[in-house]
Every structure is written in structure tokens, then in C-alpha cells.
Design an enzyme around this catalytic site. Structure first.
Site, PDB file in Angstrom:
ATOM      1  CB  SER A 138      52.564  44.783  49.618  1.00 39.45           C
ATOM      2  OG  SER A 138      52.404  43.507  50.183  1.00 39.45           O
ATOM      3  CB  THR A 139      56.577  41.121  49.592  1.00 33.92           C
ATOM      4  OG1 THR A 139      55.423  40.796  50.359  1.00 33.92           O
ATOM      5  CG2 THR A 139      57.828  40.772  50.367  1.00 33.92           C
ATOM      6  CB  ALA A 173      54.283  33.172  47.567  1.00 31.12           C
ATOM      7  CG  ASP A 174      48.703  34.977  47.031  1.00 29.36           C
ATOM      8  OD1 ASP A 174      48.856  36.123  47.484  1.00 29.36           O
ATOM      9  OD2 ASP A 174      48.472  34.749  45.825  1.00 29.36           O
ATOM     10  N   GLY A 178      48.894  34.455  42.535  1.00 36.36           N
ATOM     11  CA  GLY A 178      47.825  34.801  41.613  1.00 36.36           C
ATOM     12  C   GLY A 178      46.636  35.496  42.226  1.00 36.36           C
ATOM     13  N   GLY A 216      46.818  38.489  42.592  1.00 33.07           N
ATOM     14  CA  GLY A 216      46.873  39.668  41.736  1.00 33.07           C
ATOM     15  C   GLY A 216      46.462  39.286  40.323  1.00 33.07           C
ATOM     16  CD  GLU A 264      52.979  37.405  39.828  1.00 34.46           C
ATOM     17  OE1 GLU A 264      52.738  38.486  40.363  1.00 34.46           O
ATOM     18  OE2 GLU A 264      52.427  36.354  40.203  1.00 34.46           O
TER      19      GLU A 264
HETATM   20  C1  5RP Z   1      50.626  38.473  42.795  1.00 28.69           C
HETATM   21  C2  5RP Z   1      51.270  37.583  43.805  1.00 28.69           C
HETATM   22  C3  5RP Z   1      51.864  38.238  45.014  1.00 28.69           C
HETATM   23  O1  5RP Z   1      53.220  37.928  45.060  1.00 28.69           O
HETATM   24  C4  5RP Z   1      51.162  37.688  46.230  1.00 28.69           C
HETATM   25  O2  5RP Z   1      49.787  38.007  46.143  1.00 28.69           O
HETATM   26  C5  5RP Z   1      51.762  38.256  47.535  1.00 28.69           C
HETATM   27  O3  5RP Z   1      51.463  39.617  47.640  1.00 28.69           O
HETATM   28  P1  5RP Z   1      51.983  40.493  48.853  1.00 28.69           P
HETATM   29  O4  5RP Z   1      53.458  40.589  48.752  1.00 28.69           O
HETATM   30  O5  5RP Z   1      51.291  41.822  48.649  1.00 28.69           O
HETATM   31  O6  5RP Z   1      51.545  39.834  50.146  1.00 28.69           O
HETATM   32  O7  5RP Z   1      51.327  36.397  43.653  1.00 28.69           O
HETATM   33  O8  5RP Z   1      50.124  37.681  41.737  1.00 28.69           O
END
Ligand code: 5RP
Length: 222
Positions: A27-28, A83-84, A95, A97, A103
Site C-alpha cells: 500500500s505504501t 516494510a513490515d 515478505g 506479500g 524486492e
Molecule cells: C511486501 C512488503 C511490503 O512492503 C510490506 O508488507 C509493507 O506493506 P504496506 O506498505 O502495505 O504496509 O514487504 O512484500
């Protein structure tokens, strides 16, 4: 505008003419792609982009950004992604996703890797909120699971609906929990050395800047 949008806008403003820009996934990253496309259209910003996933490719294409494919590049100026989790030393967990492989390749090939987060992503240690995503070759998942158990990992296959979760690279994912006291730098090295692991979610020593959007302000950590 929420914190994710604001930090994405801030990063897009830093992109300069002539750059080859890596697009993350999530999303970001989506907000960043939109902000970059606006600058491309309204300010005639001259850039090329390379995407880390099918989703980001389609989004960039729909917004008219000039795309290059990963096969044809050897380096890029900057890679921008979310990032998570982000630890105090800027080690990341990614990850959640399905696009970990591309990535990490882009993060490694970039001269700069900007990570865009909101405060919910800051942690004291990697693995605080989420298990570590480990992509395994489908025929090797049980051997990988055994190797992970040997180094203290409790690995469970990720499911989706009625089936198994499969990444865009075609791997299965073992969501793996380690003891909170585990040294992450050492763990990163150990995971890199296990045969059958295609890639994993610890991004160590790759981020060059972390931008955090919080209540309308942007905090920048180099
Ligand atoms: C996908 C990722 C994303 O960057 C991570 O999950 C962050 O997602 P979001 O921006 O939706 O919070 O690592 O593999």
C-alpha cells in the site's frame, strides 16, 4: 492525507530527472507510484521505473510511467518500498506479500534504498510482530523445514483459503518463528546458507534511508 501517503509524497519529491527508480510493492509503495506518476505528468519529470511485482508493473503501466524490465538492468539509482518491521539498526522484515525475491534483488542492485514507513512498523527486534517469511522451493519445503528446526525455527506452511500460498516466484512460504533472543545478523547468515531457501524476509544492511511519516511530520534516518 494519512502518514503512508505523506511519506510516499515526500520520497517522490526527492526523485530527480534521469533516475532509474525501483518500485516496491504494497500500500505504501502504491502511494509512492501514484505520487511519482503525478510528477512525471505534471512536471515532465524524466525517469524510468522497474517494478518488483506484477501488481506494481500494472499500476505503473496504467499511470503512464516508462517501464524497464528487470532482465535488462544491472543497477538502479534508487529503490523505494515499504516494510513490515524496521529495527533500530535499519534491518527490515519484509515478505508479508508474495514478491520477496524481486524486492530483495532490486534493493541490492540500487545505489540507494529508501524505506517508507509509519510508526506502527518500528520494532525493537525483527520478528517482534510477525514470523519471518521464508520462501522454499516447493519440492524442498520439508527439507527446509527440518533445517530451520535445526537452528531453532518453528516453521509453518502459509495457507490461503483452501490452498497453499504460492509466491510470484512459485515458492511455498514457511512462516517461521525464532526465539526472541536470536541474533538476527547471525540468523540472516544461517538462512542464506540453507539449501532450498529461495529467499527470506530479513533485509540486513540494505536500507540506506528510512523515512517515517508521523502526525504530518517526516522523520528521516540515514
Ligand atoms: C511486501 C512488503 C511490503 O512492503 C510490506 O508488507 C509493507 O506493506 P504496506 O506498505 O502495505 O504496509 O514487504 O512484500
Amino acid at each position: 492525507m494519512n502518514d503512508k501517503q505523506r511519506v510516499a509524497e515526500h520520497a517522490a519529491q526527492k526523485i530527480e530527472n534521469g533516475m532509474l527508480v525501483g518500485l516496491g510493492t504494497g500500500s505504501t509503495a502504491n502511494y509512492f507510484i501514484e505520487a511519482l506518476a503525478r510528477r512525471h505528468q505534471q512536471e515532465s519529470l524524466q525517469i524510468q521505473v522497474v517494478a518488483s511485482s506484477v501488481v506494481s508493473t500494472i499500476k505503473a503501466q496504467q499511470l503512464g510511467l516508462p517501464l524497464r524490465s528487470m532482465e535488462h538492468i544491472t543497477e538502479l539509482d534508487v529503490y523505494v518500498d515499504g516494510a513490515d518491521e524496521v529495527a533500530p539498526d535499519s534491518t527490515l522484515l519484509k515478505g508479508r506479500g508474495s514478491d520477496l525475491v524481486r524486492e530483495k534483488l532490486l534493493a541490492k542492485a540500487a545505489k540507494a534504498f529508501w524505506v517508507l514507513i509509519d510508526p506502527s512498523k518500528k520494532v525493537e527486534r525483527i520478528g517482534q510482530h510477525f514470523p519471518i517469511a521464508i520462501e522454499a522451493m516447493p519440492f524442498a519445503w520439508q527439507l527446509v523445514q527440518r533445517s530451520l528446526a535445526d537452528i531453532g525455527g518453528d516453521a509453518k506452511l502459509r495457507h490461503t483459503g483452501d490452498g497453499l500460498f504460492v509466491t510470484s516466484y512459485g515458492s511455498l512460504v514457511l512462516d517461521t518463528v525464532f526465539d526472541p533472543a536470536t541474533d538476527v545478523e547471525q540468523l540472516n547468515g544461517r538462512l542464506n546458507a540453507i539449501p532450498g531457501i529461495v529467499e527470506h524476509g530479513i533485509f540486513a544492511g540494505l536500507a540506506t534511508a528510512v523515512f517515517c511519516g508521523e502526525n504530518g511530520r517526516i522523520e528521516e534516518r540515514q
